[in-house]
Write an enzyme that holds these catalytic residues in place. Structure first.
Site, short mmCIF file in Angstrom:
data_model
loop_
_atom_site.label_atom_id
_atom_site.label_comp_id
_atom_site.label_asym_id
_atom_site.label_seq_id
_atom_site.Cartn_x
_atom_site.Cartn_y
_atom_site.Cartn_z
N ASP A 144 0.87 -1.19 0.00
CA ASP A 144 0.00 0.00 0.00
C ASP A 144 0.90 1.24 0.00
OD1 ASP A 144 -2.26 1.87 0.47
OD2 ASP A 144 -3.32 0.06 1.12
N GLY A 158 4.67 1.50 -1.41
CA GLY A 158 4.93 1.91 -2.78
C GLY A 158 3.67 2.42 -3.44
N PHE A 184 1.40 1.73 -6.63
CA PHE A 184 1.27 0.66 -7.61
C PHE A 184 1.18 1.14 -9.06
CE2 PHE A 184 -3.23 0.02 -5.57
CZ PHE A 184 -3.82 1.05 -6.31
N HIS A 239 -12.10 -1.26 -8.90
CA HIS A 239 -13.30 -0.44 -9.18
C HIS A 239 -13.07 1.04 -8.89
CE1 HIS A 239 -15.52 -0.58 -5.00
NE2 HIS A 239 -14.23 -0.39 -4.86
C1 LIG Z 1 -10.80 0.94 -1.22
S1 LIG Z 1 -9.30 0.53 -0.39
C2 LIG Z 1 -9.36 -1.24 -0.34
C3 LIG Z 1 -8.90 -1.76 0.98
C4 LIG Z 1 -9.03 -3.28 1.19
N1 LIG Z 1 -8.21 -4.04 0.22
C5 LIG Z 1 -10.47 -3.76 1.12
O1 LIG Z 1 -10.74 -4.79 0.54
O2 LIG Z 1 -11.34 -3.11 1.68
C6 LIG Z 1 -8.10 0.88 -1.68
C7 LIG Z 1 -6.65 0.79 -1.19
O3 LIG Z 1 -5.78 1.13 -2.27
C8 LIG Z 1 -4.71 1.90 -1.74
N2 LIG Z 1 -4.12 2.71 -2.80
C9 LIG Z 1 -4.70 3.76 -3.44
N3 LIG Z 1 -3.86 4.27 -4.37
C10 LIG Z 1 -2.73 3.51 -4.30
C11 LIG Z 1 -1.50 3.54 -5.01
N4 LIG Z 1 -1.29 4.44 -5.98
N5 LIG Z 1 -0.55 2.64 -4.70
C12 LIG Z 1 -0.77 1.70 -3.73
N6 LIG Z 1 -1.93 1.61 -3.02
C13 LIG Z 1 -2.88 2.52 -3.31
C14 LIG Z 1 -5.39 2.74 -0.66
O4 LIG Z 1 -4.45 3.27 0.27
C15 LIG Z 1 -6.34 1.73 -0.04
O5 LIG Z 1 -5.74 1.00 1.02
#
Ligand SMILES: C[S@@+](CC[C@H](N)C(=O)[O-])C[C@H]1O[C@@H](n2cnc3c(N)ncnc32)[C@H](O)[C@@H]1O
Length: 142
Positions: A3, A29, A31, A49
């Site tokens: 994350d 990092g 992603f 999504h």
């Molecule tokens: C909607 S949450 C999902 C959390 C969990 N996996 C769940 O099932 O509820 C989306 C996750 O993507 C992470 N995220 C958003 N942009 C990101 C990026 N550019 N690189 C890595 N993680 C990212 C956010 O910090 C967050 O933890």
């Protein structure tokens, strides 16, 4: 656990509260700009999504690069079903349209097509396609 780096302290506190501080390691990092850690399994839960189709393709391509041969990517989201749209999926999709910069609904069939385009062999449709939360699995050949 992969994350954004800013999440690491919250992650560490959470794992300590669970009494398992060292059972899962954190990889900080972005992603979109950093490679994903090499792995046998990657899970995108409530992630695809949030983004538009091009971003989804980018993430799945990165996942394919990061997975070892024989590995799999697991994607779960409230995917919509065109024949019998579920209220939860439709409301979640509306939520994505309102507060993300391109996130929107997609179906399990669309997910399998994106997996194929990225090089994966998607598992065939299963009964979870009709649930609020849908799991789609893509396999990387050995
Ligand atoms: C909607 S949450 C999902 C959390 C969990 N996996 C769940 O099932 O509820 C989306 C996750 O993507 C992470 N995220 C958003 N942009 C990101 C990026 N550019 N690189 C890595 N993680 C990212 C956010 O910090 C967050 O933890």
């Amino acid at each position: 656990m992969f994350d954004l780096p800013a999440l690491e302290s919250s992650f560490s506190k959470h794992m300590a509260a669970l009494g398992a501080p060292d059972s899962i390691s954190f990889h900080g990092g972005d992603f979109f700009t950093d490679p994903l850690p090499e792995a046998d399994a990657l899970v995108f839960g409530h992630v695809l999504h949030n983004w538009n189709t091009e971003a989804r393709k980018h993430l799945l391509s990165n996942a394919y690069q990061a997975l070892r041969p024989g590995g799999a990517v697991y994607i779960y989201d409230p995917m919509t079903n065109d024949e019998n749209p579920r209220l939860h999926s439709v409301l979640t999709s509306l939520n994505m349209l309102v507060w993300t910069a391109g996130g929107h609904r997609y179906t399990a069939e669309e997910c399998r097509a994106l997996l194929t385009e990225a090089g994966f062999r998607p598992d065939p449709p299963d009964p979870s396609d009709a649930h609020d939360e849908v799991l789609v699995i893509g396999r990387k050949e050995r």
